[in-house]
Structure formats: C-alpha cells, structure tokens
Design a protein around this motif. Structure first.
Motif, PDB file in Angstrom:
ATOM      1  N   TRP A  52       0.779  -1.240   0.000  1.00  0.00           N
ATOM      2  CA  TRP A  52       0.000   0.000   0.000  1.00  0.00           C
ATOM      3  C   TRP A  52       0.811   1.290   0.000  1.00  0.00           C
ATOM      4  CZ3 TRP A  52      -4.523  -1.357  -1.452  1.00  0.00           C
ATOM      5  CH2 TRP A  52      -5.131  -2.519  -0.987  1.00  0.00           C
ATOM      6  N   ASP A  69      -7.873   1.516  -0.356  1.00  0.00           N
ATOM      7  CA  ASP A  69      -9.248   1.502  -0.860  1.00  0.00           C
ATOM      8  C   ASP A  69     -10.113   2.158   0.204  1.00  0.00           C
ATOM      9  OD1 ASP A  69      -8.920  -0.046  -3.310  1.00  0.00           O
ATOM     10  OD2 ASP A  69      -8.361  -1.704  -2.013  1.00  0.00           O
ATOM     11  N   ARG A  75     -10.270   1.542   4.194  1.00  0.00           N
ATOM     12  CA  ARG A  75      -9.923   0.318   4.915  1.00  0.00           C
ATOM     13  C   ARG A  75      -8.602   0.440   5.658  1.00  0.00           C
ATOM     14  NH1 ARG A  75     -10.442  -3.053   0.888  1.00  0.00           N
ATOM     15  NH2 ARG A  75      -8.245  -2.950   0.453  1.00  0.00           N
ATOM     16  N   TRP A  79      -6.535  -5.798   6.071  1.00  0.00           N
ATOM     17  CA  TRP A  79      -7.738  -6.248   5.378  1.00  0.00           C
ATOM     18  C   TRP A  79      -8.560  -7.094   6.350  1.00  0.00           C
ATOM     19  CZ3 TRP A  79      -7.496  -5.978  -0.425  1.00  0.00           C
ATOM     20  CH2 TRP A  79      -8.751  -6.138  -0.999  1.00  0.00           C
ATOM     21  N   LEU A 123      -8.212   5.373  -2.791  1.00  0.00           N
ATOM     22  CA  LEU A 123      -8.331   4.807  -4.144  1.00  0.00           C
ATOM     23  C   LEU A 123      -9.806   4.808  -4.549  1.00  0.00           C
ATOM     24  CD1 LEU A 123      -5.811   1.879  -3.542  1.00  0.00           C
ATOM     25  CD2 LEU A 123      -5.354   4.061  -4.692  1.00  0.00           C
ATOM     26  N   ARG A 137     -18.871  -5.335 -10.619  1.00  0.00           N
ATOM     27  CA  ARG A 137     -18.607  -4.189  -9.745  1.00  0.00           C
ATOM     28  C   ARG A 137     -19.622  -3.065  -9.970  1.00  0.00           C
ATOM     29  NH1 ARG A 137     -12.069  -3.356  -9.552  1.00  0.00           N
ATOM     30  NH2 ARG A 137     -12.494  -2.370  -7.550  1.00  0.00           N
ATOM     31  N   LYS A 170     -11.216   5.965 -10.740  1.00  0.00           N
ATOM     32  CA  LYS A 170     -10.769   4.729 -11.387  1.00  0.00           C
ATOM     33  C   LYS A 170     -11.957   4.080 -12.066  1.00  0.00           C
ATOM     34  CE  LYS A 170     -11.278   2.021  -7.104  1.00  0.00           C
ATOM     35  NZ  LYS A 170     -10.584   1.356  -5.996  1.00  0.00           N
ATOM     36  N   HIS A 171     -11.804   3.139 -12.947  1.00  0.00           N
ATOM     37  CA  HIS A 171     -10.551   2.630 -13.470  1.00  0.00           C
ATOM     38  C   HIS A 171     -10.506   3.149 -14.891  1.00  0.00           C
ATOM     39  CE1 HIS A 171     -12.144  -0.056 -10.358  1.00  0.00           C
ATOM     40  NE2 HIS A 171     -10.907  -0.230  -9.966  1.00  0.00           N
ATOM     41  N   ARG A 181     -10.743  -9.451 -16.902  1.00  0.00           N
ATOM     42  CA  ARG A 181     -10.471  -8.018 -16.699  1.00  0.00           C
ATOM     43  C   ARG A 181      -9.004  -7.631 -16.863  1.00  0.00           C
ATOM     44  NH1 ARG A 181     -10.449  -6.477 -10.356  1.00  0.00           N
ATOM     45  NH2 ARG A 181      -9.688  -8.422  -9.502  1.00  0.00           N
ATOM     46  N   MET A 214      -6.433   6.200 -11.412  1.00  0.00           N
ATOM     47  CA  MET A 214      -5.930   4.820 -11.490  1.00  0.00           C
ATOM     48  C   MET A 214      -6.164   4.249 -12.879  1.00  0.00           C
ATOM     49  SD  MET A 214      -6.921   1.356  -9.373  1.00  0.00           S
ATOM     50  CE  MET A 214      -6.486   1.947  -7.754  1.00  0.00           C
ATOM     51  N   TYR A 217      -6.972  -2.207 -15.623  1.00  0.00           N
ATOM     52  CA  TYR A 217      -6.240  -3.393 -16.070  1.00  0.00           C
ATOM     53  C   TYR A 217      -6.388  -3.610 -17.578  1.00  0.00           C
ATOM     54  CZ  TYR A 217      -6.094  -5.293 -11.231  1.00  0.00           C
ATOM     55  OH  TYR A 217      -5.871  -5.518  -9.907  1.00  0.00           O
ATOM     56  N   ASP A 249      -3.503  -0.039 -11.661  1.00  0.00           N
ATOM     57  CA  ASP A 249      -4.298  -0.890 -10.791  1.00  0.00           C
ATOM     58  C   ASP A 249      -3.338  -1.970 -10.279  1.00  0.00           C
ATOM     59  OD1 ASP A 249      -6.228  -2.133  -9.333  1.00  0.00           O
ATOM     60  OD2 ASP A 249      -7.692  -2.285 -10.953  1.00  0.00           O
ATOM     61  N   TRP A 250      -3.734  -2.621  -9.200  1.00  0.00           N
ATOM     62  CA  TRP A 250      -2.791  -3.507  -8.501  1.00  0.00           C
ATOM     63  C   TRP A 250      -2.330  -4.662  -9.401  1.00  0.00           C
ATOM     64  CZ3 TRP A 250      -3.112   0.675  -6.383  1.00  0.00           C
ATOM     65  CH2 TRP A 250      -2.680   0.957  -5.092  1.00  0.00           C
ATOM     66  N   SER A 373     -12.296  -5.304  -3.331  1.00  0.00           N
ATOM     67  CA  SER A 373     -11.441  -4.282  -2.726  1.00  0.00           C
ATOM     68  C   SER A 373     -12.231  -3.132  -2.102  1.00  0.00           C
ATOM     69  CB  SER A 373     -10.463  -3.747  -3.764  1.00  0.00           C
ATOM     70  OG  SER A 373     -11.148  -3.160  -4.829  1.00  0.00           O
ATOM     71  N   GLU A 587     -16.242  -7.940  -6.857  1.00  0.00           N
ATOM     72  CA  GLU A 587     -15.140  -7.738  -7.795  1.00  0.00           C
ATOM     73  C   GLU A 587     -14.623  -9.101  -8.262  1.00  0.00           C
ATOM     74  OE1 GLU A 587     -12.100  -5.262  -6.147  1.00  0.00           O
ATOM     75  OE2 GLU A 587     -10.567  -6.159  -7.409  1.00  0.00           O
TER      76      GLU A 587
HETATM   77  C1  BGC Z   1      -8.934  -3.167  -7.834  1.00  0.00           C
HETATM   78  C2  BGC Z   1      -8.767  -1.709  -7.463  1.00  0.00           C
HETATM   79  C3  BGC Z   1      -8.229  -1.604  -6.057  1.00  0.00           C
HETATM   80  C4  BGC Z   1      -6.934  -2.371  -5.957  1.00  0.00           C
HETATM   81  C5  BGC Z   1      -6.321  -2.349  -4.567  1.00  0.00           C
HETATM   82  C6  BGC Z   1      -7.669  -3.955  -7.587  1.00  0.00           C
HETATM   83  O1  BGC Z   1      -7.891  -5.318  -7.770  1.00  0.00           O
HETATM   84  O2  BGC Z   1      -9.326  -3.277  -9.177  1.00  0.00           O
HETATM   85  O3  BGC Z   1      -9.991  -1.026  -7.567  1.00  0.00           O
HETATM   86  O4  BGC Z   1      -8.069  -0.260  -5.705  1.00  0.00           O
HETATM   87  O5  BGC Z   1      -7.169  -3.727  -6.297  1.00  0.00           O
HETATM   88  O6  BGC Z   1      -7.088  -3.087  -3.677  1.00  0.00           O
END
Ligand code: BGC
Length: 842
Positions: A52, A69, A75, A79, A123, A137, A170-171, A181, A214, A217, A249-250, A373, A587
């Motif tokens: 993070w 997020d 959060r 997690w 985010l 989503r 995002k996204h 995705r 952001m 993907y 994105d992650w 997320s 998601e």
């Molecule tokens: C999600 C993002 C999220 C990121 C961090 C990704 O899988 O698409 O929206 O901010 O993870 O958790």
C-alpha cells in the motif's frame, strides 16, 4: 451542481500554473527535491515499497506515502476487522441520492477516516459506467448516465481533497465489467468513448482536479491502459490538463518501457514491479529518456507535497476541516439513498402497528457492502431487525423468521480466535488475536513475521452452540487444512480453487463443509491449521486468506418458508428483506443472471399471498429481477447501505425520514429485455458495438419492452406538482469551458402533500430533428429541493454547454437548433416541457 475546485488550474504540459504563493512554493520545493535525486533514487519513487505504500526518502525530507481503498470507506493497510472503519453506503447508493452536496460531505468523512488511519491517497471513486447489469462491480460504480456519474464523482473528489487527502478516480477507462479483466481489449469508437466512458473522467478532471487517477487493467483499442500514451499523455494530460499521478491498478503495470513512455507514474503494489532496476536499466541503455523519468518523479513528488509529505512544501490543505460525526452521516446518506419504487399506501408504516413480521436472512445479517477491494470492516452493523425494534414502540410485537437464506457459504465463526504463526519445524513466530474466524493478511503479517518464514497458521476458538443439533463447520480457503473439534480430527486434506481469475482464490475462495452434532450445553474448542508448502504470494506480495465458518442447525428450506408465511399471516405488516450474496455481487466476477439467489422470490410471493401489507426491502447493489413487484404493497431499494443499514431503515419505514433516492440506473423487468447483456470478450475483444445506446437511451430507442423502473424514478412521502418551466439561454461563457452553463431551466414545483418533502428535479434535453445516431434525450442537469406542504419552490438547473455538444471528426461540436427541454420525475415521466432555440455558432 458546481464542484469545488481545490487546486489551481494547470497547463497542458502538466505543470501547475502556480496561482498562489503556496502553489509556487510547492512547485519550487518539488523541483529542488527532484534536483537532488540521482536516477536510482528517482526511479525508487515510482513503485510500491509494499502492498500500500511508496517509500520514504529521508535525504529530501520525503515521508512514506500510504494508499488505501476505497469508495465505501477507508480500509487502511489491514484487510481485517481489527482495524475498523466507518462503512458508508456503496457507490450506487451515493449516486441514488442525486445530491452532490451530500456526497461532498461524505467525501469529507472519507478524508477524516484517511487521516485517522495515516492514509494519504484514497483509491476512489469508481466512475466506470453501468453498461450491463451483469458487471460484477456495478455496485461500486455510480450510474448508466455519464453526467450523473461525473457530478457525483466530482463531488466525492472535491470532498476528500478538501480534507487534504488525494483521490484516484478509477478505473481509467472502460473497465465496465470483470470477465477477463486483466487482458480484455475493449473496442469502442471514438465518439462512444468521448461521450460516454471518458465523459465522467473529463468532468471530474476539469472540475475537481483530482491529484491522482488509477489506470485500468484492461486494454482499449489494443493498448493496455497502463501504457496508453495517447489517452494518458494526450487526452488526459495535454488536452484536459491533468497534473496528478497515474497509478496502475494492482499488478496492472506489465511492461517497463511501454509504461514509462505511456505515462504511468506509479506501479503498484511493490516491491516486485516492472519499474525499479528494470527502469534504471532501460534509461541506461537508452530505451527510456531520463527526462521521461523526471516527469514521472516530478508528479509523484507533487502528490507527496500536496498531501503534506515533502519537507519545505506547503500542503494543499494546511488545516484539516472540522470533524464530522461519521455514524450520523452514514445514516443520513443511507436514508437519502433508499429508493421507494412502489408504494400502495403501505409506507410510511402506522407509527404503532400491533405486530410486525420481519423476514429474511438479510433482515438479521444485512449485506452492507459489495465484495472485493471496496470491502471495509465497521465496528458494528445495525441490522434491519435491530433498527426496526429501535424505531417501533415497545407495544408493537415484532417477530422474526429466516424464511430463505441465499448464502452459499458459512459466515466466519462469530467468536474471538487466537492465531499462531508457525515457521519450519513448528516454531512459533508470532500470535494475533482476531475478532472472528476470518484470517486475511495481505502484504504484511502480524508481529512483523516475514512471509518467507511462514509455514503454517493455526487458529483456535471456542464455539458455544446455542442449539442442540447438527451444526456445520466450514473451511474457506485454498490449500492444505487440518480441522479439529474438541481434539478430534474432522478434516485433513486439500481444498482447491477451480476458477480462473488469479485474484479469485483470494476474493472468492472455495469452501469445504463438515457436519457435527453438538449439544447446546457443551462449548467446544475448534482448531483450524492451514499449512503452506511455500511462502504464499500473489504477483510478488504475500497473502494469507482463509476462514473457519460456522452455521447453526436450521430447518429444511420448505420448513423455513412455511414458518415465515405463518408468521406473516398473523402480523399486521410483513417486512421481507431480500438480498444478493457475496458470490453474486463482487469484484473479480460478472453476474450470471439477475434473479435473486435461492428461494427468495418464492418467499416473497407466499408472504404476499397471506399479508396484503407486505413491504419488500431489496438489499442489493445492482438491479435484480422482482417478478412479484406488482403483488406487494411496497418495494424499497436500500442498496448496500453501510453500517447504519437498519438504523436508516427503521427511520424510513416509520416515516421519521423520507426515502430520498432516485434510480441512478434503469431496472429491467426481465433479463431478455436488457439492451446490453454480454460481457464476455470474443477472441480477447469486447466490442461496445451498441455505441451510445447504453442505459435509458437504449431502452427508449428499442420501443419494445418497458423496464420495471426507469432511470430517475423514485417516490417520496409527499406529492409534487410541476407548475412551470422557463428556459433561458445564457451568454456563452468566456473561453471554451464545456461545463459553464449555456442555458438555465427555472422549474416551479409545489409540494401538494401533507408533509415536508424533498424532490429531485431532473432536466432532460431532447435534440430536435430525426438523428438516429443521437439518443432521444439525455440528462442535462438536476437539483434537489425541499419544500413544506403547500410551498412552491423555484429550482434553478444549469444546463452546461457540453449538453449541447457531440463528438465528431473535428472534436467537440456545439449543435445549434431546436431542443425540447423536459423537467420531470424520471426520464419517462416529464411533468413540464419547454422549447429552446440554440443559435448557430453555439
Ligand atoms: C482493484 C482496485 C483496487 C486495488 C487495490 C484492484 O484489484 O481493481 O480497484 O483499488 O485492487 O485493492
């Protein structure tokens, strides 16, 4: 409708036109810091140090920058429920308020939560469109309409950033469904992209100046969004003047050179990324000019400076605003989002009904947010059952029946557990107390234990059975598990994930269920050990995720429905809460269909047969089919309402507050009627071949089946008469600001009911002449107004220049001619119309 601008405007080159002394000071500090960094140090700024955060650099006085997020609460870096957050209603609910001022206040709350948790970047918001109701989503985005999405998104950004915390809408862009995705290549013509999918981002960037964005993907037109030079450097920066950071994105950054040249400033998460040593090497051998790295590093330093993390640079917001009461605001937003789509005089309830039957699994355990997320963990949740009990007088007899439980997985054991982290040879590396049977550690382990050393996790808790009978125990996760109950082995083996999404095993893991006879007088110790053959990881970062679930004995499905029907038959009012599940709205997966899971439709029908005052509460973030809707007395959509779910529901059902929501998206009556259904790519491509015809423009063009409820629909507890509509042209604004008002609609509405109420006045613009390529009408503006009984309110709604423009070969063109302006209660319920002539030349 205006959104506060929290930063000075910027030039096409991406440097701020430093307006104030503070802005100039910040830019000077950024340049000075940049000048002191060598190539390796600059590159180090561009990738996550961990899950993070971005790394600190003590030499230039740069602090560690933390991101979190997301759209429904902040959060933080954990997690798990041990770092709780205020859980606000999900994004579809925010959009259902149609109230940018309320959303801006909600953004203030998210900033407050971020500061409390040491987070500098939230985010959020998710501003992809509701293209198909199957999008997994959907609950996390706002609307099928780009204008409403842009207004709500800009308000949230403005609210968060006014609290000194950055955002990343995002996204970016066209991540409107979840199937494939990571790789899907979205194909849409330029007009469709500009008028629909880019439109909310443009409005947010130009009006609210987000400090980040952001990258999605997916690919668009063949290019991955983290590498899309044309959209990132051309449209976003050069054309719109975005001067913030673009974060992947992650795990979304895939290619060192293409990402660096494509304008991706930050690759997340770390420490393993395509930047770092790979980018240093690419600069050294001439594949990436160092000036390009300077540009990326400059933007990261600017972000750090804005959030107060760069020594010598004034933060964008020197003093945080006054504190907000988070619980109260979460409750207010929930009530304002609740959307009453049908009411045959059943609501509000009589203030003191003799008896109320409350029915449904979600009445006791509501779904407060969607999966993935966006998930946050509040300290407590007010269930509909508890909220109704609190709102009803003690004289009302309240009964509860489960009726039908659509859950396909057991909830984590509701008792504290002790986790022990074990290394090789069973050595104890650390321990952690957890509030329930769920374990979810990403990027870091309790007590600073290293992922490389971890070989097993053992959790132990005591189950106190409330009922004698067959209890169910669940192992939810992937890999090797040993489950022991009272010292006896119940399971020793492997649980396997069958899906294909690499993150799916984490977001939506499989479950093994065991049965066990228990006696209500005998507590039993449960131990679940998860062995790991190697350090667990996903795309370079460590992750441990599993749960010990529990389910008490319940009757058969038939018995449960019969019990609920009997309870309803004996009550004055029946309140049935139906819901989707974590598997349906999350998601990582798209929805297979729109029916409510399990036997909930049957439950509603049977209850309605025995009780004419049946009120159905729909706890879902996205459209579901309601085949029984004409057979019940009232239908109230509560979305995913956040932690104050039941508190808001009690107040709304009793009429203490009015349900304020209006649909941000059209709700279909049947799956076959949906204008856009498919979300599966063909040969890797997802063609947006419907072009502009998404949402209500598509429903209106088809002229076929009507939806269950139109975009904009929603009832309050009073009635309104539209007494007049006057539309005036405004002088074209200076320059070419597409969001400056080009016209203004003045609407007179009278509250003809017996109580004070709130009306959402919607103004639609219908172009004259037959143009098959142009939707019949589009939302052009809206406003929320409150009035006392008998009072007439004058509502002014600005219609921006952009509402009169279309995209073509020459870019945006203002389309002169005759427009019909409609003011009304939904896209299909105009109450007043006027004609507006837009002169040639715009
Ligand atoms: C999600 C993002 C999220 C990121 C961090 C990704 O899988 O698409 O929206 O901010 O993870 O958790």
């Amino acid at each position: 409708m205006d959104s506060t601008t929290t930063e000075p405007s910027s030039t096409a080159a991406g440097t701020t036109t430093a307006g104030t002394a503070a802005d100039r000071g910040r830019e000077a500090a950024v340049e000075a810091a940049l000048g002191r960094l060598d190539l390796t140090a600059k590159v180090a700024l561009l990738a996550g140090a961990d899950m993070w955060s971005l790394p600190a650099n003590a030499e230039i006085g740069l602090g560690r920058l933390v991101m979190s997020d997301g759209p429904a609460g902040v959060r933080g870096e954990q997690w798990t429920p041990d770092d709780p957050s205020i859980a606000i209603p999900a994004p579809t609910a925010l959009a259902a308020t149609w109230d940018p001022d309320l959303v801006r206040r909600t953004g203030g709350l998210l900033a407050q939560e971020a500061r409390r948790k040491g987070v500098h970047v939230v985010l959020a918001p998710t501003v992809n469109l509701h293209r198909s109701p199957r999008g997994g989503r959907h609950f996390e985005a706002y609307s099928e309409d780009p204008l409403l999405t842009g207004e709500i998104g800009a308000a949230l950004v403005a609210g968060i950033q006014a609290g000194g915390v950055a955002t990343t809408p995002k996204h970016w862009v066209a991540n409107d469904s979840e199937t494939d995705r990571y790789t899907v290549d979205v194909r849409a013509d330029e007009r469709t992209l500009r008028e629909l999918y880019l439109a909310p981002f443009e409005a947010i960037v130009r009006k609210a100046r987000p400090w980040g964005l952001m990258a999605a993907y997916n690919r668009v037109g063949g290019h991955s969004m983290s590498e899309h030079a044309e959209l990132n450097n051309g449209v976003l920066r050069a054309e719109w003047g975005f001067d913030g950071v673009l974060v992947s994105d992650w795990t979304g950054a895939r290619d060192t050179v293409r990402a660096a040249l494509g304008g991706l400033d930050i690759a997340m998460p770390g420490p393993v990324t395509v930047y770092g040593e790979h980018l240093v090497a690419a600069v050294r051998d001439g594949r990436v000019p160092e000036a390009a790295v300077d540009e990326l590093a400059r933007r990261v330093l600017r972000l750090a400076a804005r959030v107060g993390l760069l020594a010598g640079a004034p933060a964008a917001v020197p003093e945080p605003p006054a504190d907000v009461d988070g619980e109260a605001l979460a409750r207010e937003v929930a009530a304002r989002s609740f959307t009453l789509v049908r009411n045959q005089g059943a609501l509000p309830l009589d203030p003191a009904p003799g008896s109320v039957a409350v029915i449904g699994a979600a009445a006791a355990q509501p779904r407060i947010g969607g999966g993935g997320s966006a998930q946050v963990f509040p300290t407590g949740v007010v269930s509909p059952l508890a909220g109704l009990r609190a709102a009803l007088p003690p004289s009302t007899a309240l009964g509860y029946a489960l009726g039908a439980d659509p859950a396909v997985h057991l909830a984590p054991l509701a008792a504290p557990v002790e986790a022990v982290l074990l290394g090789s040879g069973g050595a104890e590396l650390g321990t952690a107390g957890l509030p329930d049977g769920g374990v979810r550690w990403i990027g870091r382990l309790p007590g600073g234990v290293g992922f490389a050393d971890l070989r097993a996790v053992r959790i132990t808790g005591v189950l106190q059975p409330q009922t004698t009978g067959v209890h169910r125990l669940g192992i939810r996760g992937q890999g090797r598990f040993l489950l022991e109950a009272g010292g006896r082995t119940l399971f020793d083996g492997e649980v396997r994930y069958q899906g294909t999404d690499p993150a799916g095993a984490f977001l939506n893991p499989p479950e093994e269920v065991l049965e066990l006879d228990l006696d209500s007088t005998a507590p039993i110790e449960l131990t679940l050990t998860h062995s790991l053959s190697k350090a667990p990881e996903f795309a370079g970062f460590g992750m441990v995720s599993f749960a010990l679930g529990h389910g008490a004995p319940v009757g058969t499905e038939d018995e449960l429905i019969d019990e609920a029907v009997a309870l309803a038959a004996s009550a004055d009012v029946a309140v049935v809460v139906v819901a989707t599940t974590e598997e349906v709205e999350s998601e990582g997966v798209d929805r297979a269909g729109l029916a409510l899971p399990g036997r909930q439709d049957e439950l509603v029908r049977r209850v309605a047969q025995v009780n004419p005052r049946t009120v159905v509460v729909v706890n879902a973030g996205a459209p579901v089919l309601m085949p029984w809707r004409e057979q019940v007395a009232a239908v109230l959509l509560t979305w995913f309402p956040g932690q104050e779910a039941g508190a808001a529901l009690g107040e709304v059902l009793l009429g203490i507050r009015e349900p304020g929501g209006r649909l941000p998206t059209t709700w279909p009556a049947a799956e076959a009627d949906c204008p856009v259904w498919r979300v599966e790519p063909v040969d890797g491509r997802l063609d947006y071949r419907e072009g502009l015809f998404v949402g209500y423009p598509a429903w209106q063009r088809r002229g076929g089946a009507a939806p269950a409820y139109w975009f904009g629909h929603g009832l309050g507890y009073t009635d309104w008469e539209y007494q007049g509509l006057d539309v005036r042209l405004r002088r074209p604004g200076p320059g070419e600001d597409p969001y400056a008002a080009r016209a203004e609609a003045v609407v007179l509405v009278r509250n003809t009911g017996a109580r004070t109420g709130r009306e959402t006045v919607q103004v639609y613009l219908a172009p004259g002449g037959a143009d098959p390529d142009r939707p019949d009408r589009r939302l052009a503006g809206f406003a929320v107004v409150e009035a006392a009984p008998g009072e007439v309110a004058e509502v002014r709604v600005e219609l921006p220049l952009r509402a009169f423009q279309t995209w073509g070969a020459d870019g945006w063109t203002t389309r002169p001619g005759r427009y019909t302006v409609e003011a009304g209660r939904s896209v299909a319920d105009p109450r007043a119309t006027a004609v507006l002539e837009l002169p040639d030349g715009g």
